[in-house]
Motif scaffolding. Structure first.
Motif, PDB file in Angstrom:
ATOM      1  N   TRP A  54      -4.867  -7.894 -18.533  1.00  0.00           N
ATOM      2  CA  TRP A  54      -4.117  -7.107 -18.108  1.00  0.00           C
ATOM      3  C   TRP A  54      -3.752  -5.843 -19.162  1.00  0.00           C
ATOM      4  CZ3 TRP A  54      -3.955  -6.854 -12.695  1.00  0.00           C
ATOM      5  CH2 TRP A  54      -3.303  -5.719 -12.197  1.00  0.00           C
ATOM      6  N   ILE A  94      -5.151   1.762  -7.969  1.00  0.00           N
ATOM      7  CA  ILE A  94      -5.481   0.260  -8.458  1.00  0.00           C
ATOM      8  C   ILE A  94      -6.343   0.431  -9.474  1.00  0.00           C
ATOM      9  CG2 ILE A  94      -6.518  -1.798  -7.455  1.00  0.00           C
ATOM     10  CD1 ILE A  94      -5.500  -0.965  -4.763  1.00  0.00           C
ATOM     11  N   SER A 112      -5.765  -8.718   0.295  1.00  0.00           N
ATOM     12  CA  SER A 112      -5.909  -7.400  -0.476  1.00  0.00           C
ATOM     13  C   SER A 112      -6.923  -6.578  -0.051  1.00  0.00           C
ATOM     14  CB  SER A 112      -5.928  -7.598  -1.880  1.00  0.00           C
ATOM     15  OG  SER A 112      -4.896  -8.188  -2.533  1.00  0.00           O
ATOM     16  N   LEU A 114       4.527  -5.729  -9.977  1.00  0.00           N
ATOM     17  CA  LEU A 114       4.216  -5.837  -8.364  1.00  0.00           C
ATOM     18  C   LEU A 114       3.297  -6.773  -7.976  1.00  0.00           C
ATOM     19  CD1 LEU A 114       4.947  -4.238  -5.805  1.00  0.00           C
ATOM     20  CD2 LEU A 114       3.077  -2.552  -6.576  1.00  0.00           C
ATOM     21  N   LEU A 115       2.226  -6.762  -8.718  1.00  0.00           N
ATOM     22  CA  LEU A 115       1.373  -7.963  -8.165  1.00  0.00           C
ATOM     23  C   LEU A 115       1.867  -9.321  -8.184  1.00  0.00           C
ATOM     24  CD1 LEU A 115      -1.600  -8.950  -7.657  1.00  0.00           C
ATOM     25  CD2 LEU A 115      -2.126  -8.938 -10.130  1.00  0.00           C
ATOM     26  N   ALA A 145       0.864  -1.376  -0.042  1.00  0.00           N
ATOM     27  CA  ALA A 145      -0.275  -0.031  -0.184  1.00  0.00           C
ATOM     28  C   ALA A 145       0.970   1.253  -0.014  1.00  0.00           C
ATOM     29  CB  ALA A 145      -0.902  -0.127   1.302  1.00  0.00           C
ATOM     30  N   PHE A 199      -6.815  -3.037   1.874  1.00  0.00           N
ATOM     31  CA  PHE A 199      -7.201  -1.897   1.405  1.00  0.00           C
ATOM     32  C   PHE A 199      -8.437  -1.176   2.476  1.00  0.00           C
ATOM     33  CE2 PHE A 199      -8.921   0.721  -1.750  1.00  0.00           C
ATOM     34  CZ  PHE A 199     -10.227   1.026  -1.679  1.00  0.00           C
ATOM     35  N   MET A 254       3.995  -9.424  -5.211  1.00  0.00           N
ATOM     36  CA  MET A 254       3.396  -9.734  -4.038  1.00  0.00           C
ATOM     37  C   MET A 254       2.752 -10.955  -3.675  1.00  0.00           C
ATOM     38  SD  MET A 254       3.512  -7.049  -2.176  1.00  0.00           S
ATOM     39  CE  MET A 254       5.239  -6.428  -2.569  1.00  0.00           C
ATOM     40  N   ALA A 255       2.080 -11.543  -4.821  1.00  0.00           N
ATOM     41  CA  ALA A 255       1.273 -12.595  -4.801  1.00  0.00           C
ATOM     42  C   ALA A 255       2.364 -13.752  -4.655  1.00  0.00           C
ATOM     43  CB  ALA A 255       0.554 -13.065  -6.379  1.00  0.00           C
ATOM     44  N   ILE A 291      -5.787  -3.370 -14.640  1.00  0.00           N
ATOM     45  CA  ILE A 291      -7.001  -4.190 -14.446  1.00  0.00           C
ATOM     46  C   ILE A 291      -8.039  -3.892 -15.707  1.00  0.00           C
ATOM     47  CG2 ILE A 291      -8.593  -5.305 -12.980  1.00  0.00           C
ATOM     48  CD1 ILE A 291      -6.889  -4.366 -10.781  1.00  0.00           C
ATOM     49  N   GLN A 337       3.199 -13.797  -0.972  1.00  0.00           N
ATOM     50  CA  GLN A 337       2.140 -14.014  -0.230  1.00  0.00           C
ATOM     51  C   GLN A 337       1.964 -15.569  -0.106  1.00  0.00           C
ATOM     52  OE1 GLN A 337      -0.395 -12.793   1.293  1.00  0.00           O
ATOM     53  NE2 GLN A 337      -2.081 -14.335   1.273  1.00  0.00           N
ATOM     54  N   HIS A 354      -9.912 -14.680 -11.449  1.00  0.00           N
ATOM     55  CA  HIS A 354      -8.286 -14.217 -11.258  1.00  0.00           C
ATOM     56  C   HIS A 354      -7.519 -14.493 -12.331  1.00  0.00           C
ATOM     57  CE1 HIS A 354      -3.765 -15.421  -9.750  1.00  0.00           C
ATOM     58  NE2 HIS A 354      -4.248 -14.031  -9.494  1.00  0.00           N
ATOM     59  N   LEU A 395      -5.614 -11.536 -14.966  1.00  0.00           N
ATOM     60  CA  LEU A 395      -4.304 -11.191 -15.305  1.00  0.00           C
ATOM     61  C   LEU A 395      -3.921 -11.287 -16.772  1.00  0.00           C
ATOM     62  CD1 LEU A 395      -2.572 -14.030 -12.475  1.00  0.00           C
ATOM     63  CD2 LEU A 395      -2.925 -11.431 -12.343  1.00  0.00           C
TER      64      LEU A 395
HETATM   65  O1  LIG Z   1      -0.333  -6.565  -4.879  1.00  0.00           O
HETATM   66  C1  LIG Z   1      -1.485  -6.613  -4.745  1.00  0.00           C
HETATM   67  N1  LIG Z   1      -2.093  -7.092  -3.689  1.00  0.00           N
HETATM   68  C2  LIG Z   1      -1.103  -7.743  -2.673  1.00  0.00           C
HETATM   69  C3  LIG Z   1      -1.484  -9.344  -2.848  1.00  0.00           C
HETATM   70  C4  LIG Z   1      -0.753 -10.024  -1.720  1.00  0.00           C
HETATM   71  C5  LIG Z   1      -1.137  -9.737  -0.496  1.00  0.00           C
HETATM   72  C6  LIG Z   1      -1.124  -8.264  -0.173  1.00  0.00           C
HETATM   73  C7  LIG Z   1      -1.824  -7.407  -1.353  1.00  0.00           C
HETATM   74  C8  LIG Z   1      -2.466  -6.187  -5.769  1.00  0.00           C
HETATM   75  C9  LIG Z   1      -1.970  -5.063  -6.817  1.00  0.00           C
HETATM   76  C10 LIG Z   1      -1.229  -3.953  -6.449  1.00  0.00           C
HETATM   77  C11 LIG Z   1      -0.649  -3.269  -7.592  1.00  0.00           C
HETATM   78  C12 LIG Z   1      -1.651  -2.869  -8.624  1.00  0.00           C
HETATM   79  C13 LIG Z   1      -2.493  -4.025  -9.035  1.00  0.00           C
HETATM   80  O2  LIG Z   1      -2.850  -4.739  -7.465  1.00  0.00           O
HETATM   81  N2  LIG Z   1      -3.620  -5.604  -5.088  1.00  0.00           N
HETATM   82  C14 LIG Z   1      -4.863  -6.073  -5.611  1.00  0.00           C
HETATM   83  C15 LIG Z   1      -5.243  -6.856  -6.575  1.00  0.00           C
HETATM   84  C16 LIG Z   1      -5.087  -8.366  -6.039  1.00  0.00           C
HETATM   85  C17 LIG Z   1      -5.220  -9.327  -7.645  1.00  0.00           C
HETATM   86  C18 LIG Z   1      -5.473  -8.808  -8.558  1.00  0.00           C
HETATM   87 CL1  LIG Z   1      -5.818  -9.824  -9.956  1.00  0.00          CL
HETATM   88  C19 LIG Z   1      -5.605  -7.258  -8.925  1.00  0.00           C
HETATM   89  C20 LIG Z   1      -5.344  -6.368  -7.811  1.00  0.00           C
HETATM   90  N3  LIG Z   1      -5.732  -5.444  -4.819  1.00  0.00           N
HETATM   91  C21 LIG Z   1      -5.232  -4.415  -4.101  1.00  0.00           C
HETATM   92  C22 LIG Z   1      -5.787  -3.830  -3.105  1.00  0.00           C
HETATM   93  C23 LIG Z   1      -4.891  -2.910  -2.209  1.00  0.00           C
HETATM   94  F1  LIG Z   1      -5.439  -2.403  -1.263  1.00  0.00           F
HETATM   95  C24 LIG Z   1      -3.436  -3.205  -2.451  1.00  0.00           C
HETATM   96 CL2  LIG Z   1      -2.473  -2.225  -1.260  1.00  0.00          CL
HETATM   97  C25 LIG Z   1      -2.908  -3.962  -3.554  1.00  0.00           C
HETATM   98  C26 LIG Z   1      -3.817  -4.664  -4.156  1.00  0.00           C
END
Ligand SMILES: O=C(NC1CCCCC1)[C@H]([C@@H]1CCCCO1)n1c(-c2ccc(Cl)cc2)nc2cc(F)c(Cl)cc21
Length: 218
Positions: free
Chosen positions: A215, A113, A93, A47-48, A31, A97, A51-52, A118, A55, A208, A212
């Motif tokens: 995108w 976001i 996520s 980044l996604l 975030a 958020f 992070m994934a 997306i 995770q 999901h 992806l």
């Molecule tokens: O990195 C993300 N999430 C991680 C995953 C592991 C646990 C911690 C959070 C993503 C990325 C961040 C860069 C822009 C695109 O979304 N993201 C998604 C999201 C997840 C799945 C898809 Cl398919 C699309 C978007 N929703 C989010 C909500 C949020 F508040 C924040 Cl901070 C990031 C969030």
């Protein structure tokens, strides 16, 4: 009106799970990164994936602390992890958020976001889910138990001993139900609402792969 009471064992179980859940945070706070800089669609996609991936590692470590999980058949442990990884990622996520942030930050985060790459069609269901999780104002114990209940879903593909998973999930659901009654006495249907989110989570997770694949790279 039966008196709801969490037993000593349930208290201990909840502490183990919540401590493990809080210990296994995502290394760098995604975030904060998103609030600091504006990224291109390619950078957001990268980044996604980073992070994934981290995770999933976090999830594996977390499940090791779920009492009884390591006693399950090893292949079933893997089937549960594979079957819940995407849901756990969306749930995390949503929780990230929904965190209390300085005023204006959530709006910036949402905007970033929305514009991250997306496809339009997925933005609404995703944020509907995030906001419905936020409205629950879950305490950290509820968040940890909800993730645990999601992981311990007996009907994941390839799970052999579903009964063993069901028994574990029942144990966690019993603690979660009592916790909801004690934390939200004004809302007798709170526990049911919480479980309803898991249905929404499963639907969102079905998108999901397509999210992806579609995108929007420049
Ligand atoms: O990195 C993300 N999430 C991680 C995953 C592991 C646990 C911690 C959070 C993503 C990325 C961040 C860069 C822009 C695109 O979304 N993201 C998604 C999201 C997840 C799945 C898809 Cl398919 C699309 C978007 N929703 C989010 C909500 C949020 F508040 C924040 Cl901070 C990031 C969030």
């Amino acid at each position: 009106k039966e008196k709801v009471e969490i037993t000593k064992e349930q208290q201990a179980l909840m502490k183990i799970i919540t401590d493990a859940y809080n210990r296994h945070q995502i290394p760098q706070d995604v975030a904060k990164k998103l609030l600091q800089d504006q990224y291109s669609a390619e950078e957001n996609f990268l980044l996604l994936t980073e992070m994934a991936t981290s995770q999933v590692q976090v999830l594996v470590e977390f499940t090791k602390n779920i009492p009884g999980f390591l006693s399950l058949d090893r292949e079933d442990q893997i089937a549960l992890l594979k079957g819940s990884a995407v849901e756990a990622m969306f749930l995390r996520s949503a929780q990230v958020f929904s965190r209390k942030m300085p005023s204006g930050h959530t709006e910036v985060l949402e905007e970033r976001i929305r514009k991250s790459g997306i496809s339009e069609e997925f933005i609404t269901p995703m944020f509907n889910f995030y906001k419905s999780i936020g409205e629950l104002h879950m305490v950290q114990e509820e968040q940890a138990l909800l993730t645990t209940v999601t992981i311990l879903t007996p009907d994941r593909p390839y799970v052999k001993d579903q009964q063993a998973v069901e028994r574990l999930q029942e144990t966690m659901l019993d603690v979660l139900r009592k916790l909801c009654v004690l934390q939200h006495p004004q809302e007798p249907q709170y526990f049911a609402r919480l479980l309803g989110r898991l249905t929404e989570l499963r639907t969102l997770s079905h998108y999901h792969t397509e999210m992806l694949a579609s995108w929007r790279m420049n």
